[in-house]
Design a protein around this motif. Structure first.
Motif, PDB file in Angstrom:
ATOM      1  N   GLY A 294      -1.446  -5.016   7.186  1.00  0.00           N
ATOM      2  CA  GLY A 294      -0.852  -6.000   6.279  1.00  0.00           C
ATOM      3  C   GLY A 294      -1.099  -7.422   6.732  1.00  0.00           C
ATOM      4  N   GLU A 298      -2.554 -10.544   4.434  1.00  0.00           N
ATOM      5  CA  GLU A 298      -1.760 -11.714   4.056  1.00  0.00           C
ATOM      6  C   GLU A 298      -2.099 -12.956   4.853  1.00  0.00           C
ATOM      7  OE1 GLU A 298       0.520 -13.077   6.190  1.00  0.00           O
ATOM      8  OE2 GLU A 298       0.979 -11.484   7.608  1.00  0.00           O
ATOM      9  N   VAL A 351      -0.994  -9.543  -3.901  1.00  0.00           N
ATOM     10  CA  VAL A 351       0.117  -8.644  -4.218  1.00  0.00           C
ATOM     11  C   VAL A 351      -0.328  -7.556  -5.197  1.00  0.00           C
ATOM     12  CG1 VAL A 351       2.362  -8.499  -5.347  1.00  0.00           C
ATOM     13  CG2 VAL A 351       1.918 -10.332  -3.714  1.00  0.00           C
ATOM     14  N   ARG A 354      -2.752  -5.097  -3.382  1.00  0.00           N
ATOM     15  CA  ARG A 354      -2.342  -4.895  -1.990  1.00  0.00           C
ATOM     16  C   ARG A 354      -2.783  -3.545  -1.423  1.00  0.00           C
ATOM     17  NH1 ARG A 354       1.920  -4.655  -5.391  1.00  0.00           N
ATOM     18  NH2 ARG A 354       3.300  -2.814  -5.342  1.00  0.00           N
ATOM     19  N   GLU A 355      -2.675  -2.488  -2.203  1.00  0.00           N
ATOM     20  CA  GLU A 355      -3.048  -1.170  -1.677  1.00  0.00           C
ATOM     21  C   GLU A 355      -4.555  -1.053  -1.505  1.00  0.00           C
ATOM     22  OE1 GLU A 355      -1.330   2.086  -3.766  1.00  0.00           O
ATOM     23  OE2 GLU A 355       0.742   1.444  -3.381  1.00  0.00           O
ATOM     24  N   ALA A 358      -5.456  -3.089   1.591  1.00  0.00           N
ATOM     25  CA  ALA A 358      -5.064  -2.379   2.814  1.00  0.00           C
ATOM     26  C   ALA A 358      -6.007  -1.212   3.079  1.00  0.00           C
ATOM     27  CB  ALA A 358      -3.627  -1.888   2.692  1.00  0.00           C
ATOM     28  N   GLN A 365      -2.536   6.909   4.333  1.00  0.00           N
ATOM     29  CA  GLN A 365      -1.673   6.447   3.251  1.00  0.00           C
ATOM     30  C   GLN A 365      -0.354   5.878   3.757  1.00  0.00           C
ATOM     31  OE1 GLN A 365      -2.654   6.154   0.114  1.00  0.00           O
ATOM     32  NE2 GLN A 365      -0.697   5.160  -0.384  1.00  0.00           N
ATOM     33  N   ILE A 368      -0.984   2.360   4.754  1.00  0.00           N
ATOM     34  CA  ILE A 368      -1.199   1.540   3.561  1.00  0.00           C
ATOM     35  C   ILE A 368       0.141   1.154   2.924  1.00  0.00           C
ATOM     36  CG2 ILE A 368      -2.094   1.579   1.192  1.00  0.00           C
ATOM     37  CD1 ILE A 368      -4.453   3.224   2.233  1.00  0.00           C
ATOM     38  N   GLU A 369       1.083   2.095   2.889  1.00  0.00           N
ATOM     39  CA  GLU A 369       2.403   1.808   2.306  1.00  0.00           C
ATOM     40  C   GLU A 369       3.160   0.775   3.135  1.00  0.00           C
ATOM     41  OE1 GLU A 369       4.313   5.561   1.961  1.00  0.00           O
ATOM     42  OE2 GLU A 369       3.017   6.272   0.344  1.00  0.00           O
ATOM     43  N   SER A 372       1.623  -2.599   2.543  1.00  0.00           N
ATOM     44  CA  SER A 372       1.952  -3.127   1.220  1.00  0.00           C
ATOM     45  C   SER A 372       3.296  -3.841   1.211  1.00  0.00           C
ATOM     46  CB  SER A 372       1.959  -1.995   0.190  1.00  0.00           C
ATOM     47  OG  SER A 372       0.665  -1.425   0.056  1.00  0.00           O
ATOM     48  N   ILE A 375       2.718  -7.260   2.746  1.00  0.00           N
ATOM     49  CA  ILE A 375       1.970  -8.145   1.843  1.00  0.00           C
ATOM     50  C   ILE A 375       2.884  -8.709   0.764  1.00  0.00           C
ATOM     51  CG2 ILE A 375       0.121  -8.220   0.123  1.00  0.00           C
ATOM     52  CD1 ILE A 375      -1.294  -6.037   1.868  1.00  0.00           C
ATOM     53  N   MET A 376       3.755  -7.878   0.191  1.00  0.00           N
ATOM     54  CA  MET A 376       4.650  -8.345  -0.865  1.00  0.00           C
ATOM     55  C   MET A 376       5.630  -9.394  -0.350  1.00  0.00           C
ATOM     56  SD  MET A 376       5.559  -5.062  -3.300  1.00  0.00           S
ATOM     57  CE  MET A 376       6.108  -4.012  -1.957  1.00  0.00           C
TER      58      MET A 376
END
Length: 480
Positions: A294, A298, A351, A354-355, A358, A365, A368-369, A372, A375-376
């Motif tokens: 992340g 970002e 945003v 984002r996935e 990543a 996965q 990646i979550e 995310s 990033i948000m």
């Protein structure tokens, strides 16, 4: 009452147009600010790509432990990059002010003082950095299973401190005269070399984190040496001559009075990030790896806002040197407006995608979550950070470098430390931990905007008093 001296800009030519010289004290501002800021943004992004390429290669080709190891060094690496660029801000501001005032002699002295400071500071950081590598990683609670890999990466990184410092000062010298394109072209070339060396050391030589670290080191050395040769071939007062490299006392003092507080402010931001990193590390190596992914998405948002902050420094410094306070205020307004538009666009893209972004760094996965979420919470609020950077840059350009540093102590470091020890324990989740970023940014942005408005009013009041007393320039009042 007219608050500025509207005499024409000095006829002194500091370099030829073909070398990228920009007249910042006359003519329209918005187009010049964009032409100046966007290459800085690209330069910052390319510099970050060196570390990002390391992350991508180890994440995709080596494994999660190597990814986590490089990730644990991220806040520390960023801390020292901030130190390098912060000190260089002093050189940018001082040289730009001399150019705005049309003083060839002082400009030349400031240029050569900047090179001398860069070499000395780089050597000191190189020596100190090698000796504190493991303690720094222990401070951020680096997991035991990746400690040795992280130590290896960070020691190789510190061995190139001299060249990183030199590059940042060289780029600052060129930017002070309006040339933001040359550093971009240099980093484009060395960035390609960095990626190629990453793949060579990892795939062909079977190396791990030491391979990507060596690739970055070689690229940094090349960037500094190429830019140095370019400065030696410059025409006009920005030309570097080896025999003239020395420390001129007044210029060194001026550079350090602006650069040291700027470096401290940046390091305080990143020291606070290191504190937060200790919270991340306490959640396990998977969270560390996901947060690293992340971060490498970002972070590009930060380098956009930093570009407009650096632009505000240079435009305010040159126009202060020329005695044009109204143009200083207009420069700040344009930096804020244009910075908001560019940052908002980048934030929305990061945003929304984002996935996918990543996924460039890992196929896991779970990671990646986690990425995310970061990033948000950070990229989604980057426009607030943009206000901090532009206000800080403006204050430095006007000679008030210590003020934003002091505000950062309370509203960035203080808030984040308080959050880690008193708010985070109430809900020990990754998302709750990173909520501190928009909270601390909002407080810092409000305080720095208020500080700028107070400083602006003070400068205009002093200028009005001088004009009433029969003076014909404000430059003498603000020769800081």
């Amino acid at each position: 009452m007219e608050m500025e001296n509207e005499t024409e800009y000095s006829d002194v030519k500091f370099s030829h147009k073909k070398n990228g010289q920009m007249d910042m004290v006359t003519g329209s501002l918005w187009d010049k600010i964009l032409l100046f800021a966007l290459p800085i943004v690209v330069t910052n992004v390319l510099q970050q790509l060196f570390n990002t390429a390391d992350i991508a290669v180890v994440g995709r080709l080596v494994g999660n432990d190597a990814l986590a190891a490089v990730g644990c060094t991220g806040p520390i690496v960023t801390l020292f990059i901030t130190l390098f660029s912060g000190l260089a801000i002093g050189a940018n501001a001082v040289i730009a002010r001399h150019i705005g005032a049309g003083d060839r002699k002082k400009t030349k002295e400031a240029v050569h003082t900047s090179i001398a400071i860069a070499v000395l500071a780089g050597l000191v950081i190189m020596a100190v950095g090698e000796s504190i590598t493991r303690p720094l990683l222990e401070v951020v609670s680096t997991p035991d299973n990746v400690m040795d890999l992280a130590v290896t990466y960070l020691r190789i990184y510190f061995s190139g401190s001299l060249f990183l410092m030199l590059y940042n000062f060289e780029a600052a010298i060129l930017r002070a005269g309006g040339d933001t394109r040359t550093p971009v072209f240099v980093l484009m070339a060395t960035g390609v070399i960095n990626i190629g060396l990453n793949l060579f050391f990892v795939l062909a030589c079977g190396m791990s984190v030491e391979g990507v670290a060596l690739a970055t080191l070689i690229s940094n050395i090349m960037s500094a040496l190429i830019l140095f040769m370019i400065l030696m071939r410059e025409e006009g007062v920005l030309k570097v001559r080896l025999r003239s490299v020395r420390i001129y006392g007044k210029d060194a003092k001026a550079i350090l009075m602006i650069g040291v507080p700027a470096a401290i402010q940046g390091m305080l931001f990143n020291a606070a990030n290191i504190v937060i990193q200790s919270g991340v590390n306490s959640l396990g190596s998977d969270v560390v790896a996901g947060a690293t992914v992340g971060l490498n998405v970002e972070t590009f948002g930060y380098y956009i806002v930093a570009g407009f902050g650096q632009t505000s420094i240079t435009f305010n410094s040159q126009n202060l040197g020329a005695g044009k306070l109204r143009r200083c205020a207009e420069s700040t307004s344009w930096c804020l407006g244009l910075g908001f538009l560019v940052t908002a666009l980048a934030s929305v893209l990061m945003v929304v995608f984002r996935e996918a972004l990543a996924g460039l760094f890992t196929t896991d996965q779970t990671l990646i979550e986690i990425a995310s979420v970061r990033i948000m919470l950070i990229a989604g609020f980057e426009v607030v950070n943009m206000v901090i950077e532009v206000m800080s840059g403006t204050l430095r350009g006007l000679g008030y470098s210590a003020l934003p540093a002091l505000l950062s102590v309370f509203f960035v470091c203080g808030v984040r430390i308080f959050w880690l020890f008193y708010i985070f324990p109430l809900n020990r989740t990754f998302g709750w931990l990173f909520t501190v970023y928009p909270v601390s940014w909002g407080l810092a942005a409000a305080s720095m905007t208020a500080a700028y408005l107070i400083v602006k009013k003070r400068l205009y009041t002093l200028a009005a008093k001088r004009l009433q007393a029969g003076g014909n320039s404000v430059q003498a009042d603000y020769n800081m």
